[in-house]
Motif scaffolding. Structure first.
Motif, PDB file in Angstrom:
ATOM      1  N   ALA A  37       0.842  -1.193   0.000  1.00 60.81           N
ATOM      2  CA  ALA A  37       0.000   0.000   0.000  1.00 60.81           C
ATOM      3  C   ALA A  37       0.883   1.250   0.000  1.00 60.81           C
ATOM      4  CB  ALA A  37      -0.923  -0.015   1.209  1.00 60.81           C
ATOM      5  N   ALA A  38       0.266   2.409  -0.165  1.00 60.17           N
ATOM      6  CA  ALA A  38       1.022   3.658  -0.219  1.00 60.17           C
ATOM      7  C   ALA A  38       1.700   3.930   1.119  1.00 60.17           C
ATOM      8  CB  ALA A  38       0.105   4.819  -0.571  1.00 60.17           C
ATOM      9  N   PRO A  39       2.967   4.364   1.107  1.00 59.86           N
ATOM     10  CA  PRO A  39       3.621   4.778   2.344  1.00 59.86           C
ATOM     11  C   PRO A  39       3.163   6.175   2.742  1.00 59.86           C
ATOM     12  CG  PRO A  39       5.113   5.109   0.510  1.00 59.86           C
ATOM     13  CD  PRO A  39       3.862   4.490  -0.062  1.00 59.86           C
ATOM     14  N   GLY A  40       3.544   6.605   3.943  1.00 56.93           N
ATOM     15  CA  GLY A  40       3.248   7.951   4.405  1.00 56.93           C
ATOM     16  C   GLY A  40       4.528   8.689   4.742  1.00 56.93           C
ATOM     17  N   GLU A  41       4.401   9.861   5.337  1.00 51.79           N
ATOM     18  CA  GLU A  41       5.597  10.552   5.826  1.00 51.79           C
ATOM     19  C   GLU A  41       6.297   9.694   6.866  1.00 51.79           C
ATOM     20  OE1 GLU A  41       4.751  14.468   7.160  1.00 51.79           O
ATOM     21  OE2 GLU A  41       3.944  15.157   5.236  1.00 51.79           O
ATOM     22  N   THR A  42       5.504   9.010   7.672  1.00 55.44           N
ATOM     23  CA  THR A  42       6.005   7.962   8.547  1.00 55.44           C
ATOM     24  C   THR A  42       5.320   6.669   8.131  1.00 55.44           C
ATOM     25  OG1 THR A  42       6.293   9.495  10.392  1.00 55.44           O
ATOM     26  CG2 THR A  42       6.232   7.146  10.922  1.00 55.44           C
ATOM     27  N   THR A  43       6.097   5.605   7.988  1.00 53.73           N
ATOM     28  CA  THR A  43       5.559   4.320   7.547  1.00 53.73           C
ATOM     29  C   THR A  43       6.011   3.234   8.511  1.00 53.73           C
ATOM     30  OG1 THR A  43       5.720   5.067   5.253  1.00 53.73           O
ATOM     31  CG2 THR A  43       5.376   2.718   5.615  1.00 53.73           C
ATOM     32  N   TRP A  44       5.045   2.430   8.930  1.00 59.64           N
ATOM     33  CA  TRP A  44       5.338   1.269   9.761  1.00 59.64           C
ATOM     34  C   TRP A  44       5.396   0.043   8.850  1.00 59.64           C
ATOM     35  CZ3 TRP A  44       2.915   5.511  11.344  1.00 59.64           C
ATOM     36  CH2 TRP A  44       3.114   5.988  12.651  1.00 59.64           C
ATOM     37  N   LEU A  45       6.392  -0.794   9.043  1.00 63.25           N
ATOM     38  CA  LEU A  45       6.598  -1.986   8.223  1.00 63.25           C
ATOM     39  C   LEU A  45       6.634  -3.224   9.114  1.00 63.25           C
ATOM     40  CD1 LEU A  45       9.514  -0.634   5.985  1.00 63.25           C
ATOM     41  CD2 LEU A  45       7.080  -0.679   5.401  1.00 63.25           C
ATOM     42  N   ARG A  46       6.027  -4.314   8.618  1.00 62.86           N
ATOM     43  CA  ARG A  46       6.053  -5.591   9.338  1.00 62.86           C
ATOM     44  C   ARG A  46       6.418  -6.729   8.386  1.00 62.86           C
ATOM     45  NH1 ARG A  46       0.611  -5.807  13.272  1.00 62.86           N
ATOM     46  NH2 ARG A  46       1.540  -4.654  15.024  1.00 62.86           N
ATOM     47  N   LEU A  47       7.200  -7.664   8.906  1.00 66.07           N
ATOM     48  CA  LEU A  47       7.464  -8.929   8.234  1.00 66.07           C
ATOM     49  C   LEU A  47       7.136 -10.062   9.202  1.00 66.07           C
ATOM     50  CD1 LEU A  47      10.877  -8.206   6.461  1.00 66.07           C
ATOM     51  CD2 LEU A  47       8.632  -8.414   5.379  1.00 66.07           C
ATOM     52  N   TYR A  48       6.278 -10.961   8.748  1.00 65.41           N
ATOM     53  CA  TYR A  48       5.897 -12.119   9.555  1.00 65.41           C
ATOM     54  C   TYR A  48       6.561 -13.342   8.944  1.00 65.41           C
ATOM     55  CZ  TYR A  48       2.825 -15.934  11.178  1.00 65.41           C
ATOM     56  OH  TYR A  48       2.321 -17.110  11.685  1.00 65.41           O
ATOM     57  N   ALA A  49       7.467 -13.984   9.678  1.00 69.78           N
ATOM     58  CA  ALA A  49       8.236 -15.128   9.195  1.00 69.78           C
ATOM     59  C   ALA A  49       7.728 -16.407   9.838  1.00 69.78           C
ATOM     60  CB  ALA A  49       9.720 -14.945   9.499  1.00 69.78           C
ATOM     61  N   ARG A  50       7.445 -17.372   9.005  1.00 64.75           N
ATOM     62  CA  ARG A  50       6.944 -18.665   9.467  1.00 64.75           C
ATOM     63  C   ARG A  50       7.728 -19.768   8.785  1.00 64.75           C
ATOM     64  NH1 ARG A  50       3.285 -22.206   6.866  1.00 64.75           N
ATOM     65  NH2 ARG A  50       2.404 -23.760   8.301  1.00 64.75           N
ATOM     66  N   GLU A  51       8.137 -20.767   9.546  1.00 65.91           N
ATOM     67  CA  GLU A  51       8.829 -21.909   8.971  1.00 65.91           C
ATOM     68  C   GLU A  51       7.812 -22.934   8.492  1.00 65.91           C
ATOM     69  OE1 GLU A  51      12.230 -25.277  10.044  1.00 65.91           O
ATOM     70  OE2 GLU A  51      11.473 -23.933  11.598  1.00 65.91           O
ATOM     71  N   ASP A  52       7.937 -23.333   7.240  1.00 63.97           N
ATOM     72  CA  ASP A  52       7.124 -24.407   6.670  1.00 63.97           C
ATOM     73  C   ASP A  52       8.026 -25.629   6.555  1.00 63.97           C
ATOM     74  OD1 ASP A  52       5.569 -26.133   5.226  1.00 63.97           O
ATOM     75  OD2 ASP A  52       5.216 -24.781   3.541  1.00 63.97           O
ATOM     76  N   ALA A  53       8.069 -26.392   7.635  1.00 65.53           N
ATOM     77  CA  ALA A  53       8.977 -27.534   7.686  1.00 65.53           C
ATOM     78  C   ALA A  53       8.597 -28.606   6.678  1.00 65.53           C
ATOM     79  CB  ALA A  53       9.001 -28.113   9.102  1.00 65.53           C
ATOM     80  N   VAL A  54       7.314 -28.757   6.406  1.00 68.20           N
ATOM     81  CA  VAL A  54       6.857 -29.799   5.484  1.00 68.20           C
ATOM     82  C   VAL A  54       7.444 -29.577   4.097  1.00 68.20           C
ATOM     83  CG1 VAL A  54       4.846 -30.789   4.338  1.00 68.20           C
ATOM     84  CG2 VAL A  54       4.742 -30.212   6.779  1.00 68.20           C
ATOM     85  N   ASN A  55       7.450 -28.328   3.640  1.00 65.76           N
ATOM     86  CA  ASN A  55       7.939 -28.017   2.304  1.00 65.76           C
ATOM     87  C   ASN A  55       9.357 -27.469   2.293  1.00 65.76           C
ATOM     88  OD1 ASN A  55       5.466 -28.615   0.758  1.00 65.76           O
ATOM     89  ND2 ASN A  55       4.594 -26.917   1.932  1.00 65.76           N
ATOM     90  N   GLY A  56       9.999 -27.415   3.458  1.00 67.72           N
ATOM     91  CA  GLY A  56      11.370 -26.941   3.529  1.00 67.72           C
ATOM     92  C   GLY A  56      11.524 -25.492   3.118  1.00 67.72           C
ATOM     93  N   GLU A  57      10.607 -24.647   3.592  1.00 65.04           N
ATOM     94  CA  GLU A  57      10.605 -23.249   3.187  1.00 65.04           C
ATOM     95  C   GLU A  57      10.480 -22.325   4.382  1.00 65.04           C
ATOM     96  OE1 GLU A  57       8.422 -23.364  -1.184  1.00 65.04           O
ATOM     97  OE2 GLU A  57       7.202 -23.017   0.603  1.00 65.04           O
ATOM     98  N   GLN A  58      10.929 -21.102   4.175  1.00 59.64           N
ATOM     99  CA  GLN A  58      10.584 -19.984   5.035  1.00 59.64           C
ATOM    100  C   GLN A  58       9.542 -19.159   4.286  1.00 59.64           C
ATOM    101  OE1 GLN A  58      11.268 -18.832   8.017  1.00 59.64           O
ATOM    102  NE2 GLN A  58      13.116 -19.845   8.739  1.00 59.64           N
ATOM    103  N   GLU A  59       8.402 -18.916   4.914  1.00 57.61           N
ATOM    104  CA  GLU A  59       7.366 -18.074   4.329  1.00 57.61           C
ATOM    105  C   GLU A  59       7.386 -16.728   5.038  1.00 57.61           C
ATOM    106  OE1 GLU A  59       3.785 -20.231   4.938  1.00 57.61           O
ATOM    107  OE2 GLU A  59       4.232 -21.757   3.432  1.00 57.61           O
ATOM    108  N   VAL A  60       7.392 -15.652   4.265  1.00 55.04           N
ATOM    109  CA  VAL A  60       7.450 -14.310   4.840  1.00 55.04           C
ATOM    110  C   VAL A  60       6.332 -13.473   4.224  1.00 55.04           C
ATOM    111  CG1 VAL A  60       8.840 -12.281   5.307  1.00 55.04           C
ATOM    112  CG2 VAL A  60       9.949 -14.520   5.083  1.00 55.04           C
TER     113      VAL A  60
END
Length: 767
Positions: free
Chosen positions: A694-717
């Motif tokens: 989405a559009a940023p602002g003069e101040t922007t908050w950012l989040r990354l949610y990291a989850r391990e998918d052990a079944v498929n051998g992946e990191q999902e972000v």
């Protein structure tokens, strides 16, 4: 809770059953074709469904060496498809094509009694073909609808078009790609552009616009980021809405789609469940009134074809099979699967049959009761249908509860009318398409207990052509709603609603059937009229709540920093530098200030400094509050989950230009993946691709949610951004191999001239 749908998505709430319990599994084109990009879907007047796709291989898994030009698929139930031909033979391309043209992104409509298909040419320009049936024979117009050269006032690529008919009968064309979408009125029959050309949206890699009308508002959906880059495709479907088909269109944060920024309004994003780049869609409605999105997506475990020999030479192509998923309208906004994204595994199928569903195949009237002169006729283009001469036809079967009736109707007498009937006695409602009065009229009840409402139809309404009429009954609300349209593609030419109490069986007049709740469906006529494709099914029950977005758990102080203590990267700090320390970094008023560097972190150019620290064990969410000042293009700063220079995801506020807007400075939230891509031919060790937030602002908050998918051998972000720290817009998911530990990091780079101020980095455990 995390489900098989991917990072942070609970299983979406299911609507009440509207089918016989049948299911479908994506991709629905599996076993028919490995790829079917940019699908457009319509229900034919023969009662079947037809999908049209971009020029691509169809039978490639069976060893077909080349491509089909605008291939066609056919289905009786939207879940199982078969190959039904192609619009253009490779040895007989239209004269309007250049020698190296390819046909892209068709759109299909029913206009003036025929199927009108528009498509883009890879060399630029929009072409038109028409046919009496969904599979042809196709007549190709001898000039382009839009030329290969840019249209005055519209600085865009002349591809990715879609038609839309407003309720006043005005026909519009939306088109454009990389990076502007425009709209113009068309003359009747879509012969040529007329009137002003209006720019309605712009954004990095914006394309694939598709317009629908819902609850008297206009919704312009589109795709942005990359369509066709295998597992690195960042395609995402977004939307803006307006009170006018010419805009202005605003996203769900009130950002104008013409703003020089990225946009929110997420409709469909990747979810980490095995499909990348979902997008370039069309919208259709099943017999229950439930909307569905048809789109393509790329299977991440097998994303690419071997090189394909085509009429344009050997091409490397991504597999983009046909997908469908439920499109919900929640709080006035469309969203796929209540926000869960592409489905995987068995799902409730669209409603394509019910208590009554007939195409009068074989010419039979079994199961129907006629009152007056009703005959079965047949025409080459539509198959069998019934002709009514001032008569009526009613089903002997019925259904109860909330219902949707539907039929194709046409009025053959100049002063006549055709009606769709739901129920009987005083519980009867009729939706009339009245050629004599020029209106869609809705009546409920009988005799002195009849209530009526009507809406005027456009002056150019095609009464003598087939039109789709629907009639919905909501028992609890006591309402009936009728619509009429050419092809039921979310562009009604008339809508009428009235409230009428639904009497009990005891209140029915003598001689009624005595069915307390079961209502039959029927058709009726004043004068001459035709009817076909009559159905009666339980009405779709709308999903009204989105799936829950990820919510952070407990703060992890050992993985967080308020930047009010030790200087990052110095002794005693948990942070360490890759290629650092960067020049000019400092702690300042409780924030970490970092001037942007003349440096990159992109493929083989890895000169940027990265400030990193260990990530916690398990699933986590990391957040920062960021200000990025400065002017000019090519500046960015934000979060990174860093496994090395060639394996990371990056979420930044960036300032870049728009390709077709020289001198522009677009404020972006950019979500980038860089990682191994071993499946390309020739092999490529590393690739990179963005999604847009989405559009940023003069101040922007950012989040990354990291989850391990052990079944498929992946990191999902999964990414999210906010301009107030409270309302978060959650976007798509990138996946990386789970063979490297990811570290939490910060970057500030591209070119000097701006300063990034990080107020904090906070990391949370996930419940």
């Amino acid at each position: 809770m995390v489900s098989a749908q991917g990072v942070g998505a609970d299983v979406p709430p299911a609507p009440a059953p509207t089918t016989d319990g049948s299911t479908y599994t994506n991709p629905v084109s599996a076993g028919v074709t490995d790829t079917f990009p940019d699908p457009a879907v319509i229900r034919g007047k023969d009662g079947a469904w037809y999908a049209y796709g971009t020029q691509n291989p169809v039978f490639n898994s069976a060893g077909e060496p080349g491509e089909r030009i605008l291939p066609i698929l056919r289905s009786e139930d939207l879940a199982h498809w078969e190959y039904a031909g192609e619009v253009i033979d490779a040895d007989d391309v239209p004269s309007t094509w250049r020698s190296n043209s390819r046909a892209w992104a068709p759109d299909i409509r029913y206009v003036d009694g025929e199927y009108l298909l528009t498509y883009g040419l890879s060399t630029g320009g929009l072409a038109v073909a028409t046919a009496p049936t969904p599979t042809g024979p196709w007549a190709h117009r001898d000039r382009l609808l839009v030329p290969s050269a840019q249209v005055a006032g519209c600085p865009t690529g002349n591809i990715d078009q879609a038609l839309f008919t407003d309720d006043d009968g005005t026909l519009y064309l939306y088109w454009g790609s990389y990076d502007v979408v425009c709209v113009s009125e068309l003359t009747p029959g879509a012969e040529e552009l007329t009137g002003p050309v209006t720019q309605v949206a712009q954004g990095r890699r914006m394309e694939g616009a598709f317009m629908v009308r819902h609850d008297d508002l206009y919704y312009l959906m589109y795709s942005d980021a990359g369509c066709c880059d295998g597992a690195f495709s960042g395609y995402t479907v977004k939307v803006g809405r307006s009170e006018s088909p010419r805009g202005p269109f605003l996203d769900d944060d009130g950002v104008d789609l013409m703003a020089e920024s990225t946009k929110g309004g997420y409709v469909l994003t990747s979810s980490g469940n095995g499909f990348a780049g979902p997008g370039h869609h069309s919208v259709l409605t099943d017999l229950a009134g439930q909307d569905w999105m048809a789109y393509h997506a790329i299977p991440t475990d097998d994303p690419d074809f071997p090189p394909v020999d085509t009429r344009n030479g050997t091409l490397n192509l991504s597999k983009r099979p046909l997908m469908i998923d439920r499109l919900d309208w929640i709080d006035g906004w469309p969203v796929v699967n209540a926000g869960a994204g592409p489905s995987s595994g068995p799902q409730p199928a669209p409603a394509t049959s019910g208590a009554v569903s007939t195409t009068f195949a074989g010419g039979s009237l079994d199961g129907w009761s006629a009152d007056g002169d009703v005959t079965v006729a047949e025409e080459t283009d539509a198959g069998p249908y019934v002709h009514l001469a001032g008569s009526s036809l009613a089903s002997t079967a019925g259904a109860d509860g909330d219902l949707r009736a539907q039929a194709d109707l046409r009025v053959t007498d100049a002063g006549g009318a055709a009606g769709l009937v739901l129920g009987e006695g005083v519980r009867r409602a009729v939706a009339w398409v009245d050629r004599g009065t020029g209106e869609l009229r809705l009546e409920a009840g009988r005799g002195g207990r009849t209530v009526r409402t009507a809406t005027a139809l456009p002056e150019n309404f095609p009464y003598a052509d087939w039109n789709v009429v629907t009639l919905d009954r909501d028992v609890d609300a006591g309402t009936f709603t009728a619509t009429v349209s050419a092809d039921n593609l979310n562009e009604p030419l008339g809508t009428a609603t009235l409230t009428a109490a639904t009497p009990t069986a005891a209140a029915q007049p003598a001689g009624g059937t005595g069915r307390a709740t079961e209502a039959p469906v029927g058709v009726t006529a004043r004068g001459g009229a035709d009817a076909d494709n009559i159905s009666l099914v339980p009405a779709a029950q709308p999903v009204t709540e989105r799936v829950a977005d990820p919510e952070p758990g407990a703060l992890l102080p050992g993985s967080s920093d308020e930047f009010d203590g030790v200087m990052p990267g110095e002794d005693g700090s948990a942070w360490s530098w890759v290629r650092g320390p960067a020049d000019g970094v400092r702690l300042e008023d409780g924030a970490f200030a970092w001037p942007t560097q003349r440096a990159e972190l992109y493929l083989g150019t890895n000169s940027a400094s990265v400030l990193t620290r260990d990530a916690p064990e398990g699933d986590y969410l990391v957040e920062t509050k960021l200000e990025l000042d400065g002017v000019g293009v090519n500046k960015q700063a934000g979060l990174v989950l860093y496994g090395g220079d060639d394996q990371f995801v990056k979420l930044v506020h960036s300032q870049i230009g728009l390709a077709r807007k020289p001198g522009s400075v677009s404020q972006q939230v950019e979500f980038t993946k860089e990682g191994p891509r071993p499946t390309t031919t020739p092999p490529t060790a590393v690739d990179a691709a963005p999604m847009w937030g989405a559009a940023p602002g003069e101040t922007t908050w950012l989040r990354l949610y990291a989850r391990e998918d052990a079944v498929n051998g992946e990191q999902e972000v999964r990414m999210a951004s906010s301009t107030d720290g409270e309302t978060w817009r959650w976007g798509g998911v990138w996946t990386l191999p789970n063979d490297k530990d990811l570290r939490i990091g910060l970057v500030a780079m591209n070119t000097p001239g701006a300063t990034a101020r990080f107020d904090y980095v906070r990391t949370y455990a996930m419940p």
